[in-house]
Design a protein around this motif. Sequence first.
Motif, PDB file in Angstrom:
ATOM      1  N   MET A  10      13.251  -5.492  11.813  1.00 54.53           N
ATOM      2  CA  MET A  10      12.221  -4.922  10.940  1.00 54.53           C
ATOM      3  C   MET A  10      11.816  -5.829   9.787  1.00 54.53           C
ATOM      4  N   GLY A  11      12.492  -6.956   9.572  1.00 56.44           N
ATOM      5  CA  GLY A  11      12.149  -7.759   8.401  1.00 56.44           C
ATOM      6  C   GLY A  11      12.651  -7.089   7.139  1.00 56.44           C
ATOM      7  N   ASN A  12      11.956  -7.346   6.037  1.00 52.05           N
ATOM      8  CA  ASN A  12      12.430  -6.873   4.731  1.00 52.05           C
ATOM      9  C   ASN A  12      11.848  -5.500   4.425  1.00 52.05           C
ATOM     10  N   VAL A  13      12.491  -4.451   4.902  1.00 54.28           N
ATOM     11  CA  VAL A  13      11.903  -3.118   4.738  1.00 54.28           C
ATOM     12  C   VAL A  13      12.746  -2.277   3.795  1.00 54.28           C
ATOM     13  N   ILE A  14      12.072  -1.590   2.857  1.00 58.26           N
ATOM     14  CA  ILE A  14      12.778  -0.626   2.010  1.00 58.26           C
ATOM     15  C   ILE A  14      12.173   0.752   2.246  1.00 58.26           C
ATOM     16  N   GLU A  15      12.931   1.758   1.878  1.00 58.30           N
ATOM     17  CA  GLU A  15      12.408   3.119   1.989  1.00 58.30           C
ATOM     18  C   GLU A  15      12.299   3.719   0.587  1.00 58.30           C
ATOM     19  N   LEU A  16      11.171   4.396   0.320  1.00 56.84           N
ATOM     20  CA  LEU A  16      10.960   5.065  -0.965  1.00 56.84           C
ATOM     21  C   LEU A  16      10.499   6.494  -0.682  1.00 56.84           C
ATOM     22  N   PRO A  17      10.644   7.391  -1.677  1.00 55.22           N
ATOM     23  CA  PRO A  17      10.082   8.734  -1.484  1.00 55.22           C
ATOM     24  C   PRO A  17       8.555   8.668  -1.458  1.00 55.22           C
ATOM     25  N   GLY A  18       7.896   9.644  -0.862  1.00 55.17           N
ATOM     26  CA  GLY A  18       6.432   9.696  -0.872  1.00 55.17           C
ATOM     27  C   GLY A  18       5.930   9.707  -2.312  1.00 55.17           C
ATOM     28  N   LEU A  19       4.956   8.851  -2.614  1.00 53.55           N
ATOM     29  CA  LEU A  19       4.476   8.728  -3.999  1.00 53.55           C
ATOM     30  C   LEU A  19       3.450   9.821  -4.311  1.00 53.55           C
ATOM     31  N   ILE A  20       3.297  10.086  -5.616  1.00 51.46           N
ATOM     32  CA  ILE A  20       2.393  11.164  -6.074  1.00 51.46           C
ATOM     33  C   ILE A  20       1.449  10.591  -7.124  1.00 51.46           C
ATOM     34  N   ASP A  21       0.153  10.712  -6.894  1.00 49.11           N
ATOM     35  CA  ASP A  21      -0.841  10.225  -7.864  1.00 49.11           C
ATOM     36  C   ASP A  21      -1.644  11.417  -8.399  1.00 49.11           C
TER      37      ASP A  21
ATOM     38  N   GLU B 234       6.223  20.171  -4.994  1.00 47.16           N
ATOM     39  CA  GLU B 234       7.462  20.276  -4.228  1.00 47.16           C
ATOM     40  C   GLU B 234       7.715  18.954  -3.505  1.00 47.16           C
ATOM     41  N   THR B 235       8.949  18.459  -3.585  1.00 47.15           N
ATOM     42  CA  THR B 235       9.257  17.228  -2.856  1.00 47.15           C
ATOM     43  C   THR B 235      10.356  17.535  -1.841  1.00 47.15           C
ATOM     44  N   THR B 236      10.304  16.884  -0.702  1.00 48.86           N
ATOM     45  CA  THR B 236      11.323  17.124   0.317  1.00 48.86           C
ATOM     46  C   THR B 236      11.843  15.783   0.829  1.00 48.86           C
ATOM     47  N   ALA B 237      13.094  15.802   1.316  1.00 47.59           N
ATOM     48  CA  ALA B 237      13.723  14.555   1.760  1.00 47.59           C
ATOM     49  C   ALA B 237      13.034  13.990   2.992  1.00 47.59           C
ATOM     50  N   ASP B 238      12.273  14.839   3.723  1.00 46.68           N
ATOM     51  CA  ASP B 238      11.627  14.325   4.933  1.00 46.68           C
ATOM     52  C   ASP B 238      10.202  13.823   4.670  1.00 46.68           C
ATOM     53  N   THR B 239       9.902  13.541   3.394  1.00 51.77           N
ATOM     54  CA  THR B 239       8.643  12.866   3.061  1.00 51.77           C
ATOM     55  C   THR B 239       9.007  11.528   2.417  1.00 51.77           C
ATOM     56  N   HIS B 240       8.723  10.441   3.120  1.00 49.70           N
ATOM     57  CA  HIS B 240       9.140   9.134   2.609  1.00 49.70           C
ATOM     58  C   HIS B 240       8.273   8.036   3.225  1.00 49.70           C
ATOM     59  N   ILE B 241       8.385   6.844   2.655  1.00 47.22           N
ATOM     60  CA  ILE B 241       7.566   5.722   3.120  1.00 47.22           C
ATOM     61  C   ILE B 241       8.456   4.504   3.374  1.00 47.22           C
ATOM     62  N   GLN B 242       8.031   3.655   4.302  1.00 42.87           N
ATOM     63  CA  GLN B 242       8.713   2.386   4.527  1.00 42.87           C
ATOM     64  C   GLN B 242       7.789   1.263   4.090  1.00 42.87           C
ATOM     65  N   VAL B 243       8.352   0.366   3.312  1.00 43.24           N
ATOM     66  CA  VAL B 243       7.544  -0.698   2.726  1.00 43.24           C
ATOM     67  C   VAL B 243       8.110  -2.051   3.116  1.00 43.24           C
ATOM     68  N   ASP B 244       7.269  -2.867   3.680  1.00 40.92           N
ATOM     69  CA  ASP B 244       7.645  -4.241   4.052  1.00 40.92           C
ATOM     70  C   ASP B 244       7.564  -5.101   2.787  1.00 40.92           C
ATOM     71  N   MET B 245       8.708  -5.687   2.425  1.00 38.81           N
ATOM     72  CA  MET B 245       8.772  -6.427   1.162  1.00 38.81           C
ATOM     73  C   MET B 245       8.391  -7.901   1.293  1.00 38.81           C
ATOM     74  N   SER B 246       7.661  -8.232   2.344  1.00 38.62           N
ATOM     75  CA  SER B 246       7.180  -9.618   2.421  1.00 38.62           C
ATOM     76  C   SER B 246       5.974  -9.775   1.491  1.00 38.62           C
ATOM     77  N   GLU B 247       5.668 -11.032   1.213  1.00 43.00           N
ATOM     78  CA  GLU B 247       4.529 -11.340   0.345  1.00 43.00           C
ATOM     79  C   GLU B 247       3.233 -11.321   1.156  1.00 43.00           C
ATOM     80  N   TYR B 248       2.140 -10.905   0.567  1.00 44.89           N
ATOM     81  CA  TYR B 248       0.840 -10.989   1.241  1.00 44.89           C
ATOM     82  C   TYR B 248      -0.258 -11.023   0.179  1.00 44.89           C
ATOM     83  N   VAL B 249      -1.478 -11.257   0.634  1.00 51.02           N
ATOM     84  CA  VAL B 249      -2.609 -11.323  -0.292  1.00 51.02           C
ATOM     85  C   VAL B 249      -3.481 -10.087  -0.064  1.00 51.02           C
TER      86      VAL B 249
END
Length: 383
Positions: free
Chosen positions: A34-45, A317-332
């Motif tokens: 998977m390369g450099n992947v981290i998991e974060l909770p779903g973000l809220i704006d 309401e936040t739940t543990a089954d809402t999350h995102i995977q983020v590739d931590m490689s560099e890009y433009v």
Amino acid sequence: MKAQAYSIAIITTVEAAYATRPDVMRVLYNGMYMGNVIELPGLIDPHVHLRDPGQTDKEDFYTGTSAALAGGFTTVIDMPNNLEPITTLARLERKIEEARKKTVSDIGFHFGTLGDNFAEFDAIYDKVKGLKVYLNITTGGFTVDPGKLAAIYEAWQCDKPIMLHAEEDVLSLVFQTIKDQPKTTHVCHVSNQKELEFVIRAKEAGLPVTCGVTPHHLFLTDEDAEKLKGYAYMKPFLKSKADQDFLWGHMEYIDVIESDHAPHTKAEKEANPPLFGVPGLESTLPLMLTAEAEDRVTRKQLIDRLHTNPARLFSIETTADTHIQVDMSEYVIKNEDLLTKCGWSPFAGHRVIGKVKQVTLRGQEVYKDGKVVVPAGSGHVIA
Ligand code: DOR
Ligand code: ZN
């Protein structure tokens, strides 16, 4: 379940490794490279302008919430300065209907007022997340006479936040109003030292005040405005480097990083004068993760301001089954990669870290590798 716990454990270990050895950020994830992947909770704006209904040439609920998912946001709250401002129950209901058909993330709404629609308030309290009051000129000619602020505070009989567009010139009046009527208040897009000092003073006086700062005020200054011209024209305007440094230096007083995603067409941004506003949903997280890599913000500060605090302030309401995977490689960041309908970003050309690869909303995969993978209308309208 086991596989998930296992993968989270790997990711956490890898994050720890990343802190000391970026070169060892190579992982086997669920058996796949998977390369450099981290998991974060779903973000809220809690602060976006998706332009629907009325100005769907700029954005609509489908493209705007697609951009939200692409940026890692699983919940957004939309502002009321539509072409026909959302100041009546009927207009709010029509907007909610439109959103139900098109949204792919979860979405809530703020109500609007010009100080003349108090009779509508009782009927909308359970359908909105807050009340937006514009005290300065911005898009939509929807500015309230500051003399009406006290009456608006009086009429809002609800503990959901009053969201203020309040720049430097109106802050002493705002302070007095909140002192007289201490209702929950969120000061939107704080942009300079004076505005943040007001928030600090209000917090220290024990007033129920929180604030948000936008990525454009954290990552661009008035010097960028000279280069970007109309594409860096927004309210509040970009400020000096010294103001920006003050915001970064007082991160502990900033509750929310809000994108103020405000798309306009390229023609509108190249016009004279240009319209106020820039899109931000797809650049907010990578900019913040890049700042983290430069030790300007910690992972915890980032998650608090993009998830935990907005969830608490807007009762999401936040739940543990809402999350995102983020590739931590560099890009433009490139305009052609964006899902926002307006098709441009003031951050195009910026080299960043952190591209959202995958989004899971309430256990369902909704976004993967640049594409929304659920039908329009599959997100929830929240209130
Ligand atoms: O730049 C801005 N654009 N600031 C606002 O307050 C509103 C927004 C918009 O709706 O375009
Ligand atoms: Zn806004």
